[in-house]
Scaffold this active site. Structure first.
Site, PDB file in Angstrom:
ATOM      1  N   GLY A 151       0.847  -1.194   0.000  1.00 14.97           N
ATOM      2  CA  GLY A 151       0.000   0.000   0.000  1.00 14.97           C
ATOM      3  C   GLY A 151       0.879   1.239   0.000  1.00 14.97           C
ATOM      4  O   GLY A 151       1.993   1.207   0.527  1.00 14.97           O
ATOM      5  N   GLN A 164       3.261   9.871   1.035  1.00 14.27           N
ATOM      6  CA  GLN A 164       4.510   9.116   1.204  1.00 14.27           C
ATOM      7  C   GLN A 164       5.502   9.330   0.065  1.00 14.27           C
ATOM      8  O   GLN A 164       6.655   8.920   0.159  1.00 14.27           O
ATOM      9  CB  GLN A 164       4.224   7.621   1.333  1.00 14.27           C
ATOM     10  CG  GLN A 164       3.492   7.273   2.621  1.00 14.27           C
ATOM     11  CD  GLN A 164       3.303   5.783   2.738  1.00 14.27           C
ATOM     12  OE1 GLN A 164       2.386   5.233   2.148  1.00 14.27           O
ATOM     13  NE2 GLN A 164       4.189   5.120   3.459  1.00 14.27           N
ATOM     14  N   CYS A 199       5.295   0.148   7.907  1.00 11.17           N
ATOM     15  CA  CYS A 199       4.996   1.253   7.005  1.00 11.17           C
ATOM     16  C   CYS A 199       6.261   1.605   6.235  1.00 11.17           C
ATOM     17  O   CYS A 199       7.346   1.642   6.818  1.00 11.17           O
ATOM     18  CB  CYS A 199       4.530   2.458   7.823  1.00 11.17           C
ATOM     19  SG  CYS A 199       4.202   3.928   6.838  1.00 11.17           S
ATOM     20  N   LEU A 200       6.118   1.861   4.935  1.00  9.70           N
ATOM     21  CA  LEU A 200       7.297   2.194   4.121  1.00  9.70           C
ATOM     22  C   LEU A 200       7.970   3.471   4.625  1.00  9.70           C
ATOM     23  O   LEU A 200       9.166   3.666   4.403  1.00  9.70           O
ATOM     24  CB  LEU A 200       6.892   2.378   2.656  1.00  9.70           C
ATOM     25  CG  LEU A 200       6.386   1.121   1.929  1.00  9.70           C
ATOM     26  CD1 LEU A 200       5.952   1.472   0.522  1.00  9.70           C
ATOM     27  CD2 LEU A 200       7.447   0.033   1.917  1.00  9.70           C
ATOM     28  N   HIS A 220      -5.009   1.608   7.083  1.00  5.14           N
ATOM     29  CA  HIS A 220      -3.669   2.198   7.202  1.00  5.14           C
ATOM     30  C   HIS A 220      -3.495   3.349   6.193  1.00  5.14           C
ATOM     31  O   HIS A 220      -3.018   4.430   6.540  1.00  5.14           O
ATOM     32  CB  HIS A 220      -2.631   1.087   6.959  1.00  5.14           C
ATOM     33  CG  HIS A 220      -1.198   1.523   7.016  1.00  5.14           C
ATOM     34  ND1 HIS A 220      -0.319   1.054   7.971  1.00  5.14           N
ATOM     35  CD2 HIS A 220      -0.474   2.348   6.234  1.00  5.14           C
ATOM     36  CE1 HIS A 220       0.874   1.600   7.771  1.00  5.14           C
ATOM     37  NE2 HIS A 220       0.816   2.387   6.715  1.00  5.14           N
ATOM     38  N   GLU A 221      -3.909   3.106   4.945  1.00  4.90           N
ATOM     39  CA  GLU A 221      -3.712   4.131   3.895  1.00  4.90           C
ATOM     40  C   GLU A 221      -4.646   5.326   4.102  1.00  4.90           C
ATOM     41  O   GLU A 221      -4.242   6.474   3.875  1.00  4.90           O
ATOM     42  CB  GLU A 221      -3.899   3.537   2.502  1.00  4.90           C
ATOM     43  CG  GLU A 221      -2.939   2.397   2.131  1.00  4.90           C
ATOM     44  CD  GLU A 221      -1.486   2.667   2.452  1.00  4.90           C
ATOM     45  OE1 GLU A 221      -1.049   3.833   2.377  1.00  4.90           O
ATOM     46  OE2 GLU A 221      -0.775   1.705   2.822  1.00  4.90           O
ATOM     47  N   HIS A 271      -3.140   7.589   6.564  1.00  3.96           N
ATOM     48  CA  HIS A 271      -2.081   8.435   5.992  1.00  3.96           C
ATOM     49  C   HIS A 271      -2.650   9.734   5.441  1.00  3.96           C
ATOM     50  O   HIS A 271      -2.049  10.792   5.575  1.00  3.96           O
ATOM     51  CB  HIS A 271      -1.386   7.710   4.825  1.00  3.96           C
ATOM     52  CG  HIS A 271      -0.183   6.921   5.228  1.00  3.96           C
ATOM     53  ND1 HIS A 271       0.912   7.494   5.833  1.00  3.96           N
ATOM     54  CD2 HIS A 271       0.114   5.605   5.087  1.00  3.96           C
ATOM     55  CE1 HIS A 271       1.829   6.555   6.056  1.00  3.96           C
ATOM     56  NE2 HIS A 271       1.368   5.398   5.620  1.00  3.96           N
TER      57      HIS A 271
END
Ligand SMILES: [Zn+2]
Length: 169
Positions: free
Chosen positions: A45, A50, A92-93, A134-135, A138
């Site tokens: 994702g 990000q 998370c990236l 999660h997204e 963000h």
């Protein structure tokens, strides 16, 4: 085009992203680049903040390229229904190498616009539900560490500070 992933500490990750109002070829291009950037970073994702773009766009592919129909684009998304609970290790990236157990809804329904601006609803369970939540977080300036205890969060923040000082973040 592969964008570098913005890491924790960059203010773009704490901002509420802007609503998308123009659904043009530029947007389609950006979404393709978001998928490329997500795959290159080995994620399932990715939200636009990000890659430093404060817009309400996220891409998800829980199959990681295995199943083309698993590719999901959500623009201006909102979680409209949540059911049950699941607790799993989450990462998370933007926080590479940090993972913590996070409790989220087991099932959820997301309402969003597609690349053409058409509204739709999609249901997710387990990993997909987790990614949707999660997204969407963000895009509201929220990271997964806001769901862990203050103690764990402070520990992560301290470790990141050390890495930043060492020039390794
Ligand atoms: Zn993330």
């Amino acid at each position: 085009m592969i964008y570098p992933i913005v890491k924790y500490g960059d203010p773009v990750l704490n901002k509420t992203a802007e609503t998308v109002t123009v659904f043009d070829n530029e947007l389609k291009q950006l979404i393709e680049h978001m998928f490329e950037s997500m795959y290159a970073a080995h994620g399932v994702g990715l939200a636009a903040p990000q890659i430093g773009i404060s817009k309400r766009i996220a891409v998800i592919d829980c199959s990681f390229k295995e199943d083309a129909s698993a590719k999901l684009v959500v623009i201006n998304p909102e979680i409209v229904k949540k059911e049950g609970r699941q607790t799993h290790s989450e990462g998370c990236l933007s926080l590479p190498d940090f993972r913590e157990n996070v409790t989220r809804a087991m099932k959820c329904t997301i309402r969003a616009q597609d690349v053409d601006g058409k509204w739709f609803e999609a249901e997710g369970e387990e990993l997909l539900a987790r990614a949707m939540q999660h997204e969407t977080d963000h895009l509201n300036g929220k990271l997964f560490i806001s769901h862990v205890s203050a103690l764990k969060r402070d520990l992560i923040k301290r470790k990141i500070k050390k890495l930043q000082k060492a020039g390794e973040w």
